[in-house]
Scaffold this motif. Structure first.
Motif, short mmCIF file in Angstrom:
data_model
loop_
_atom_site.label_atom_id
_atom_site.label_comp_id
_atom_site.label_asym_id
_atom_site.label_seq_id
_atom_site.Cartn_x
_atom_site.Cartn_y
_atom_site.Cartn_z
N ASP A 8 0.94 -1.22 0.02
CA ASP A 8 0.06 0.10 0.09
C ASP A 8 0.85 1.34 -0.01
O ASP A 8 1.45 1.61 0.98
CB ASP A 8 -0.92 -0.17 1.26
CG ASP A 8 -1.60 1.31 1.52
OD1 ASP A 8 -2.13 1.76 0.26
OD2 ASP A 8 -1.82 1.68 2.29
N PRO A 63 -8.85 0.89 2.64
CA PRO A 63 -9.15 -0.39 3.18
C PRO A 63 -9.76 -1.53 2.65
O PRO A 63 -9.38 -2.75 2.26
CB PRO A 63 -9.71 -0.12 4.57
CG PRO A 63 -9.42 1.28 5.04
CD PRO A 63 -9.51 1.92 3.64
N VAL A 66 -7.65 -2.76 -0.29
CA VAL A 66 -6.74 -3.62 0.40
C VAL A 66 -7.27 -4.89 0.34
O VAL A 66 -6.64 -6.03 0.00
CB VAL A 66 -6.28 -3.04 1.90
CG1 VAL A 66 -5.65 -4.24 2.58
CG2 VAL A 66 -5.20 -2.09 1.75
N VAL A 78 -0.29 -6.85 5.03
CA VAL A 78 -0.31 -5.49 4.35
C VAL A 78 0.83 -4.64 4.96
O VAL A 78 0.86 -4.50 6.08
CB VAL A 78 -1.82 -4.94 4.79
CG1 VAL A 78 -2.05 -3.55 4.16
CG2 VAL A 78 -2.96 -5.72 4.46
N SER A 80 1.98 -1.00 4.52
CA SER A 80 1.80 0.45 3.96
C SER A 80 2.84 1.32 4.15
O SER A 80 3.30 1.27 5.55
CB SER A 80 0.63 1.03 4.99
OG SER A 80 0.02 2.18 4.46
N SER A 96 -0.10 -3.99 14.38
CA SER A 96 -1.40 -3.81 14.98
C SER A 96 -1.49 -4.27 16.11
O SER A 96 -0.80 -5.26 16.41
CB SER A 96 -2.33 -4.12 13.78
OG SER A 96 -2.29 -5.83 13.33
N MET A 138 -5.06 0.07 9.84
CA MET A 138 -5.02 -1.21 10.83
C MET A 138 -6.59 -1.52 11.23
O MET A 138 -6.82 -2.61 11.03
CB MET A 138 -4.07 -0.93 11.81
CG MET A 138 -2.70 -0.79 11.48
SD MET A 138 -1.65 -0.59 13.03
CE MET A 138 -0.02 -0.65 12.07
N THR A 141 -8.81 -3.14 8.40
CA THR A 141 -8.35 -4.28 7.72
C THR A 141 -8.28 -5.45 8.65
O THR A 141 -7.45 -5.99 8.91
CB THR A 141 -6.96 -4.12 7.06
OG1 THR A 141 -6.10 -3.52 8.08
CG2 THR A 141 -7.13 -3.05 5.77
N ASN A 144 -6.04 -9.10 9.01
CA ASN A 144 -4.94 -8.97 8.15
C ASN A 144 -3.86 -8.63 9.18
O ASN A 144 -4.07 -8.08 10.01
CB ASN A 144 -5.14 -7.93 6.98
CG ASN A 144 -6.16 -8.39 5.66
OD1 ASN A 144 -6.45 -7.59 5.27
ND2 ASN A 144 -6.48 -9.39 5.66
N THR A 146 -1.28 -6.37 9.51
CA THR A 146 -1.27 -4.94 8.83
C THR A 146 -0.01 -4.25 9.60
O THR A 146 -0.04 -4.14 10.85
CB THR A 146 -2.41 -4.21 8.73
OG1 THR A 146 -3.26 -4.80 8.03
CG2 THR A 146 -2.19 -2.76 8.16
#
Length: 399
Positions: A8, A63, A66, A78, A80, A96, A138, A141, A144, A146
């Motif tokens: 991302d 998101p 994503v 993920v 970012s 996260s 975070m 999503t 995931n 992240t």
């Protein structure tokens, strides 16, 4: 369950992110992300990117974008990508609340090996509801894994600005290596080209630094009488038989990661060979990039079937001497660790595999095709970290 990765690029379009010192966050987050995507493609890791142009993605739609690729499972990572501001210096990795710090610490370790200092890896809670993540990427999503990678500060008073402008590919490569290590995919270093095409903003110094050369060496190869360059000018880069080089002198801008990558060894191996306790280097420092030669005549290496461990030997040194991957040595000898004892007998031959000696013009593809195997099998069997081959190199072939 194989992991998938969504890359991302932070900000984009009408949202430029932070900007200072001729660095705009949305542009560099995209450059970094596109580099990571290409390298993940090279390694065969399933991935997607939320934007590959200067597109606006608001907090509601990002998101959704994503999770549109691989869903909301915990098998999706993920990443970012962002740049920081506020006058600090160094990288930060945020993970996260639902995840542990293993991935963030792996990325931090590789970024540090690439020459970037690490400020911290951390989690951040939403003040109004501490059970939730502070960052929407975070929060929104779910399931995931992240993370946010802040590669450096655009307003740093130290070296972040220079690193972002000149070494963002090395920083991105560090994240690629960390991701491959984390999900258990064999990492293969990028192939260094034999030519370089001059782009806007390039200087002889920046190009020489990128390829671990001196300016004089680059000028000599290309018969240059001045430091002036022209956009789209094609420069020749030296081709060296890396396997024949035993010493390396540290140049400005070098890091342990870059040097290890250049010579096809790991940072830990480079530190071990040189008895280094830190990652700090000094200009002019001479590093060993191959273990000390063992006392077996070169002409007898091919006929040798066993080796008796001597004081100071390591599996890596034995592997390098006999051109047998460490993992293969461990398999042949049923070793569960890398520890050796003086006087231990190490077998060097495996009757279940044939050996192929690389000749001029060979490639992994041609060898695989001519021996009814695949490039992936050759890479796995020989524990290769690069697709480069050298004449005389020995490759194990599967039955």
């Amino acid at each position: 369950m194989s992991k998938k990765i969504v890359i991302d690029p932070g900000h984009g379009g009408s949202d430029p992110g932070t900007s200072r010192n001729e660095i705009t966050e949305k542009d560099y987050s995209l450059k970094i992300s596109k580099y990571i995507k290409k390298r993940l493609d090279d390694l065969g890791i399933e991935n997607a990117i939320t934007r590959d142009t200067d597109e606006t993605l608001d907090p509601k739609n990002r998101p959704k974008r994503v999770q549109s690729f691989f869903g909301s499972g915990d098998d999706v990572i993920v990443v970012s990508n962002h740049l920081n501001a506020g006058g600090g210096d160094g990288a930060e990795i945020i993970y996260s609340l639902r995840n542990n710090d293993k991935l963030s610490k792996t990325i931090a370790r590789e970024l540090e090996s690439a020459g970037q200092n690490i400020r911290k890896t951390y989690q951040r809670r939403l003040p109004s509801n501490p059970s939730l993540d502070y960052y929407y990427i975070m929060r929104n999503t779910p399931n995931n894994e992240t993370i946010i990678v802040e590669y450096g500060f655009v307003d740093s008073k130290e070296d972040d600005v220079k690193q972002i402008k000149e070494s963002y590919e090395q920083l991105a490569e560090a994240v690629v290596k960390a991701l491959a290590d984390y999900i258990g995919v064999p990492y293969i270093a990028p192939i260094i080209p034999n030519t370089y095409t001059v782009k806007s903003g390039d200087t002889l110094w920046s190009i020489a630094k990128k390829y671990n050369l001196s300016i004089d060496e680059l000028k000599k190869i290309n018969n240059l009488n001045s430091n002036t360059l022209i956009i789209n000018q094609v420069l020749e880069l030296p081709t060296k038989e890396i396997s024949d080089i035993e010493k390396y002198t540290v140049k400005p801008g070098d890091t342990l990661y870059n040097i290890a990558n250049k010579f096809g060894i790991s940072v830990n191996e480079l530190k071990s060979i040189n008895n280094l306790s830190t990652s700090l280097l000094s200009i002019g420092q001479v590093l060993n990039v191959k273990p000390s030669n063992m006392d077996i005549p070169k002409e007898n290496v091919e006929e040798t079937t066993e080796y008796i461990v001597k004081n100071g030997d390591t599996l890596y040194a034995i592997s390098n001497k006999f051109k047998i991957p460490v993992d293969k040595l461990k398999d042949i000898n049923n070793l569960n660790s890398n520890f050796l004892s003086v006087g231990q007998i190490i077998k060097l031959k495996d009757d279940n595999n044939n050996v192929y000696v690389v000749k001029s013009g060979d490639t992994l593809y041609s060898i695989a095709r001519n021996n009814n195997t695949t490039v992936s099998e050759l890479i796995d069997l020989n524990n290769l970290s690069t697709t480069n081959l050298f004449i005389g190199q020995k490759l194990l072939l599967p039955n």
